[in-house]
Enzyme design. Structure first.
Site, short mmCIF file in Angstrom:
data_model
loop_
_atom_site.label_atom_id
_atom_site.label_comp_id
_atom_site.label_asym_id
_atom_site.label_seq_id
_atom_site.Cartn_x
_atom_site.Cartn_y
_atom_site.Cartn_z
N ASP A 11 0.86 -1.17 0.00
CA ASP A 11 0.00 0.00 0.00
C ASP A 11 0.91 1.23 0.00
OD1 ASP A 11 -2.41 1.60 0.47
OD2 ASP A 11 -1.60 1.86 2.49
N ASP A 13 -0.25 5.18 0.87
CA ASP A 13 -0.54 6.18 1.90
C ASP A 13 -0.61 5.55 3.29
OD1 ASP A 13 -1.08 8.70 0.30
OD2 ASP A 13 -2.48 7.30 -0.66
N ASP A 169 -1.81 -0.74 6.05
CA ASP A 169 -1.86 0.01 7.31
C ASP A 169 -3.27 0.25 7.81
OD1 ASP A 169 -2.31 2.00 5.17
OD2 ASP A 169 -2.25 3.45 6.82
#
Length: 227
Positions: A11, A13, A169
């Site tokens: 991922d 961001d 995240d």
């Protein structure tokens, strides 16, 4: 390579780079400009994609008729861009990427953000070319927890989901990775309840917790123990 793992998908961001922190900070500052306090408990959505319009609508409702959207937007972006000038990879990530290269593992990014955002940040730090594949939100019709961007990354890598590992995240990012058939390592961002990551195969505090090879061995072992 480590066991049966042939590729890694990250991922962007909040995972590779802490753009979630700069996003929150520039909005917090914009609310403070109007003498208001941002409600940070409801700021982050449970899905990927751009939520700017909702944030502007919330701020406009709080300020009232005097709110100048154009001036607010320009001010917020100027502050955000200033923060991004010194933004680097998240702690431990560069070492993981170096280790992945040594292990011969191809890397991909799978992000709900658009290409210009992901490519721009990685290119600014000289990291873009590390990723053989970049799959972004403006190339698919659904945002995480929809698995589309992970499926696109897998197609471009040319490997099956069972032979790749995702890194996320957020809970909706983990859900997207698992829906695509991937094993998933979670590093919860500071704005998400860490108890919401039960679907992940492994949860770490940061990429500094362990060398990448050890992380991959742990994920592979946990999967084998479930068979």
């Amino acid at each position: 390579m480590v066991d049966d793992i042939e590729g890694l998908i990250f991922d962007f961001d909040g995972l590779l780079m802490q753009t979630e922190t700069t996003l929150l900070e520039c909005w917090r500052t914009e609310w403070a400009h109007h003498g208001l306090r941002l409600d940070e408990t409801t700021f982050f959505a449970d899905h990927g994609g751009d939520t700017s319009e909702q944030h502007y609508a919330d701020l406009a409702a709080a300020v009232g008729p005097a709110y100048d959207r154009a001036a607010s937007h320009a001010r917020r972006l100027a502050h955000r861009d200033l923060l991004h000038q010194t933004l680097d990879l998240a702690p431990g990530m560069r070492a993981w990427l170096d280790e992945a290269a040594g292990l011969g593992l191809p890397l991909a990014v799978a992000s709900s953000s658009p290409r210009h955002w992901v490519h721009g940040h990685l290119n600014r730090r000289g990291e873009l070319d590390r990723f053989a594949v970049r799959a972004c939100g403006d190339e698919v019709t659904g945002h995480k927890p929809d698995p589309s961007v992970y499926l696109l990354a897998l197609t471009r890598l040319g490997i099956p989901a069972a032979r790749a590992v995702a890194f996320e995240d957020t809970p909706h990012g983990v859900a997207a990775a698992k829906a695509a058939g991937l094993r998933c390592v979670a590093i919860p961002n500071p704005y998400t309840d860490p108890t919401r990551f039960g679907a992940a195969d492994l949860v770490l505090r940061s990429a500094l917790d362990a060398p990448l090879a050890a992380v991959l061995r742990s994920v592979a072992s946990s999967v084998r123990s479930q068979v």
